[in-house]
Design a protein around this motif. Structure first.
Motif, PDB file in Angstrom:
ATOM      1  N   ARG A 158      -3.650   8.331   2.520  1.00  0.00           N
ATOM      2  CA  ARG A 158      -4.485   8.854   1.430  1.00  0.00           C
ATOM      3  C   ARG A 158      -3.823   8.622   0.076  1.00  0.00           C
ATOM      4  NH1 ARG A 158      -4.891  13.127   5.194  1.00  0.00           N
ATOM      5  NH2 ARG A 158      -3.511  14.459   3.937  1.00  0.00           N
ATOM      6  N   ARG A 159      -2.505   8.794   0.031  1.00  0.00           N
ATOM      7  CA  ARG A 159      -1.801   8.591  -1.237  1.00  0.00           C
ATOM      8  C   ARG A 159      -1.856   7.126  -1.661  1.00  0.00           C
ATOM      9  NH1 ARG A 159       3.179   6.887  -2.213  1.00  0.00           N
ATOM     10  NH2 ARG A 159       3.776   7.090  -0.019  1.00  0.00           N
ATOM     11  N   GLN A 160      -1.609   6.199  -0.725  1.00  0.00           N
ATOM     12  CA  GLN A 160      -1.609   4.779  -1.075  1.00  0.00           C
ATOM     13  C   GLN A 160      -3.007   4.282  -1.441  1.00  0.00           C
ATOM     14  OE1 GLN A 160       0.132   3.072   2.452  1.00  0.00           O
ATOM     15  NE2 GLN A 160       2.224   3.161   1.633  1.00  0.00           N
ATOM     16  N   SER A 161      -4.033   4.750  -0.737  1.00  0.00           N
ATOM     17  CA  SER A 161      -5.389   4.269  -1.005  1.00  0.00           C
ATOM     18  C   SER A 161      -5.955   4.823  -2.307  1.00  0.00           C
ATOM     19  CB  SER A 161      -6.318   4.632   0.158  1.00  0.00           C
ATOM     20  OG  SER A 161      -6.396   6.038   0.318  1.00  0.00           O
ATOM     21  N   ASN A 162      -5.355   5.887  -2.840  1.00  0.00           N
ATOM     22  CA  ASN A 162      -5.813   6.462  -4.110  1.00  0.00           C
ATOM     23  C   ASN A 162      -4.821   6.236  -5.244  1.00  0.00           C
ATOM     24  OD1 ASN A 162      -8.394   7.975  -3.400  1.00  0.00           O
ATOM     25  ND2 ASN A 162      -6.991   8.812  -1.873  1.00  0.00           N
ATOM     26  N   SER A 163      -3.879   5.319  -5.026  1.00  0.00           N
ATOM     27  CA  SER A 163      -2.856   5.067  -6.037  1.00  0.00           C
ATOM     28  C   SER A 163      -3.448   4.352  -7.253  1.00  0.00           C
ATOM     29  CB  SER A 163      -1.739   4.217  -5.429  1.00  0.00           C
ATOM     30  OG  SER A 163      -0.816   3.820  -6.413  1.00  0.00           O
ATOM     31  N   TRP A 164      -2.837   4.594  -8.413  1.00  0.00           N
ATOM     32  CA  TRP A 164      -3.252   3.906  -9.632  1.00  0.00           C
ATOM     33  C   TRP A 164      -2.647   2.507  -9.720  1.00  0.00           C
ATOM     34  CZ3 TRP A 164      -6.961   5.536 -12.888  1.00  0.00           C
ATOM     35  CH2 TRP A 164      -7.349   6.873 -12.813  1.00  0.00           C
ATOM     36  N   SER A 165      -1.671   2.209  -8.891  1.00  0.00           N
ATOM     37  CA  SER A 165      -1.006   0.906  -8.936  1.00  0.00           C
ATOM     38  C   SER A 165      -1.437   0.051  -7.747  1.00  0.00           C
ATOM     39  CB  SER A 165       0.514   1.083  -8.917  1.00  0.00           C
ATOM     40  OG  SER A 165       0.917   1.760  -7.736  1.00  0.00           O
ATOM     41  N   VAL A 171      -8.657   3.411  16.391  1.00  0.00           N
ATOM     42  CA  VAL A 171      -8.957   4.535  15.496  1.00  0.00           C
ATOM     43  C   VAL A 171      -7.635   5.061  14.948  1.00  0.00           C
ATOM     44  CG1 VAL A 171     -10.133   6.751  15.245  1.00  0.00           C
ATOM     45  CG2 VAL A 171     -10.920   5.117  16.976  1.00  0.00           C
ATOM     46  N   ARG A 172      -7.602   5.280  13.642  1.00  0.00           N
ATOM     47  CA  ARG A 172      -6.387   5.814  13.015  1.00  0.00           C
ATOM     48  C   ARG A 172      -6.759   6.874  11.996  1.00  0.00           C
ATOM     49  NH1 ARG A 172      -2.924   5.571   8.749  1.00  0.00           N
ATOM     50  NH2 ARG A 172      -0.681   5.556   9.257  1.00  0.00           N
ATOM     51  N   HIS A 173      -6.054   7.974  12.055  1.00  0.00           N
ATOM     52  CA  HIS A 173      -6.281   9.064  11.104  1.00  0.00           C
ATOM     53  C   HIS A 173      -5.722   8.698   9.734  1.00  0.00           C
ATOM     54  CE1 HIS A 173      -7.047  13.211   9.918  1.00  0.00           C
ATOM     55  NE2 HIS A 173      -5.838  13.248   9.370  1.00  0.00           N
ATOM     56  N   ASP A 174      -6.440   9.058   8.688  1.00  0.00           N
ATOM     57  CA  ASP A 174      -5.944   8.849   7.325  1.00  0.00           C
ATOM     58  C   ASP A 174      -4.931   9.947   7.010  1.00  0.00           C
ATOM     59  OD1 ASP A 174      -7.634   6.725   7.168  1.00  0.00           O
ATOM     60  OD2 ASP A 174      -9.052   7.631   5.776  1.00  0.00           O
ATOM     61  N   ASP A 175      -3.665   9.674   7.312  1.00  0.00           N
ATOM     62  CA  ASP A 175      -2.621  10.671   7.094  1.00  0.00           C
ATOM     63  C   ASP A 175      -2.277  10.765   5.606  1.00  0.00           C
ATOM     64  OD1 ASP A 175      -1.165   8.371   6.595  1.00  0.00           O
ATOM     65  OD2 ASP A 175      -0.144   8.385   8.526  1.00  0.00           O
ATOM     66  N   TYR A 176      -1.276  11.579   5.304  1.00  0.00           N
ATOM     67  CA  TYR A 176      -0.931  11.829   3.898  1.00  0.00           C
ATOM     68  C   TYR A 176      -0.562  10.538   3.177  1.00  0.00           C
ATOM     69  CZ  TYR A 176       1.814  13.207  -0.159  1.00  0.00           C
ATOM     70  OH  TYR A 176       2.315  13.318  -1.430  1.00  0.00           O
ATOM     71  N   THR A 177       0.276   9.705   3.806  1.00  0.00           N
ATOM     72  CA  THR A 177       0.709   8.463   3.157  1.00  0.00           C
ATOM     73  C   THR A 177      -0.468   7.524   2.925  1.00  0.00           C
ATOM     74  OG1 THR A 177       2.888   8.655   4.201  1.00  0.00           O
ATOM     75  CG2 THR A 177       2.264   6.494   3.346  1.00  0.00           C
ATOM     76  N   GLU A 222       0.093  -1.902  -1.054  1.00  0.00           N
ATOM     77  CA  GLU A 222      -0.461  -2.088   0.282  1.00  0.00           C
ATOM     78  C   GLU A 222      -0.670  -0.738   0.952  1.00  0.00           C
ATOM     79  OE1 GLU A 222       0.480  -4.517   4.450  1.00  0.00           O
ATOM     80  OE2 GLU A 222       2.037  -4.304   2.913  1.00  0.00           O
ATOM     81  N   VAL A 223      -1.786  -0.607   1.661  1.00  0.00           N
ATOM     82  CA  VAL A 223      -2.044   0.595   2.451  1.00  0.00           C
ATOM     83  C   VAL A 223      -1.518   0.304   3.853  1.00  0.00           C
ATOM     84  CG1 VAL A 223      -3.771   2.252   3.225  1.00  0.00           C
ATOM     85  CG2 VAL A 223      -4.084   1.058   1.043  1.00  0.00           C
ATOM     86  N   ASP A 224      -0.295   0.755   4.107  1.00  0.00           N
ATOM     87  CA  ASP A 224       0.412   0.374   5.330  1.00  0.00           C
ATOM     88  C   ASP A 224      -0.349   0.770   6.592  1.00  0.00           C
ATOM     89  OD1 ASP A 224       2.513  -0.608   3.772  1.00  0.00           O
ATOM     90  OD2 ASP A 224       3.501   1.346   3.709  1.00  0.00           O
ATOM     91  N   GLY A 225      -0.930   1.953   6.591  1.00  0.00           N
ATOM     92  CA  GLY A 225      -1.621   2.422   7.786  1.00  0.00           C
ATOM     93  C   GLY A 225      -2.823   1.574   8.139  1.00  0.00           C
TER      94      GLY A 225
END
Length: 315
Positions: A202-209, A194-200, A212-215
């Protein structure tokens, strides 16, 4: 009506079925014609179809019971100053370890009952075992674990201390035995992370470009690696020399973070990895008999060949 049963040994229905098979002198199996012929080619005979099942109630399955606790102290923070989230892994003692333990116990119960049926029929092991897990009807927090296969018996006098189990079909089992290996046990390994969707995240998964979603990459990597560790650990306890992988599954879903507030609800991601494999062991075989020459020429080349064979025999 059947007699009472305390959960130990064979269920009364299974015991009655085994007694009927032994009294009738006939056997049943789910083997195809090719599988039947392959098993007989390496000195085994089917003795009957066997199965085991277990229905388990999985308690503490709601959101607030904590199986899917991310253990992230920064939950509820929304700014970029929040620290990176780690992976709460069942193999490291996270709360999800309790869920892995109960699912493992249910699988072991079903496999143990199938193996007990095999032993009651006089079998040496089970081939083509298929393990299934499904929700139990009319009970939302219950799961049924079922395994079914065909019990087989070797023609020789040597008997194993306890029946083997494997997922291999008849042809696969025959090839394994012919190559000098025997199955030991059917294994199931599971890991939950289980991993929390931290700030990074959320930012990567909603990016326009494209990025990779590192988390999430780390989450999947850790869970798969832990499942492999659990599988190797089980194989070592069973005394196997190697593993033949039968199936691998990966499930990913979201859960509301139990640490976030109602005004700032955040998400965790859960990954569940399951590996199904058969551990195998090498058995001692007699050295192959020397090959004889089918045709021996009688001219001069035959003399040279005989001298070379004599020299090779003296080495």
């Amino acid at each position: 009506m059947t007699g009472s049963w305390n959960g130990a040994g064979l269920p009364p229905v299974a015991a009655a079925r085994v007694a009927e098979v032994r009294a009738s002198g006939t056997w049943s199996s789910a083997l195809s014609t090719g599988e039947f012929a392959a098993i007989r080619s390496v000195g085994f005979e089917p003795v009957g179809q066997v199965m085991g099942s277990a229905v388990y109630h999985v308690g503490r399955s709601g959101r607030y019971w904590g199986y899917y606790d991310c253990l992230y102290p920064g939950a509820g923070r929304v700014g970029r100053w929040s620290s990176p989230a780690g992976v709460a892994l069942s193999g490291n003692g996270a709360p999800s370890a309790g869920l892995v333990q109960v699912l493992d116990a249910a699988r072991r119960a079903a496999l143990g009952r199938m193996t007990a049926e095999c032993a009651a029929l006089g079998g040496d092991g089970v081939v083509a075992a298929q393990l299934r897990m499904a929700p139990f009807p009319a009970a939302p927090n219950c799961l049924e674990f079922k395994v079914i296969g065909t019990a087989v018996r070797a023609a020789g006098p040597v008997r194993p201390r306890w029946p083997f189990t494997c997922h291999l079909d008849g042809q696969g089992f025959a090839k394994l035995v012919a190559a000098g290996w025997v199955p030991v046990d059917l294994l199931v390994a599971m890991s939950i992370g289980v991993r929390h969707d931290d700030y990074t995240t959320r930012r990567q998964s909603n990016s326009w470009s494209n990025t990779e979603v590192d988390g999430w990459t780390a989450l999947v990597h850790h869970v798969r690696a832990d499942a492999r560790v659990q599988l190797r650990r089980q194989a070592g306890l069973r005394g196997g020399d190697g593993l033949i992988l039968a199936d691998s599954g990966l499930e990913v879903w979201e859960e509301p973070c139990i640490h976030s507030s109602q005004n700032n609800e955040q998400q965790d991601h859960v990954v569940e990895s399951t590996l199904l494999a058969t551990t195998i062991a090498r058995f001692a075989t007699a050295p192959a008999a020397p090959r004889t020459l089918t045709v021996l020429p009688l001219d001069g080349s035959g003399d040279r060949l005989r001298r070379r064979l004599a020299q090779a025999a003296r080495r």
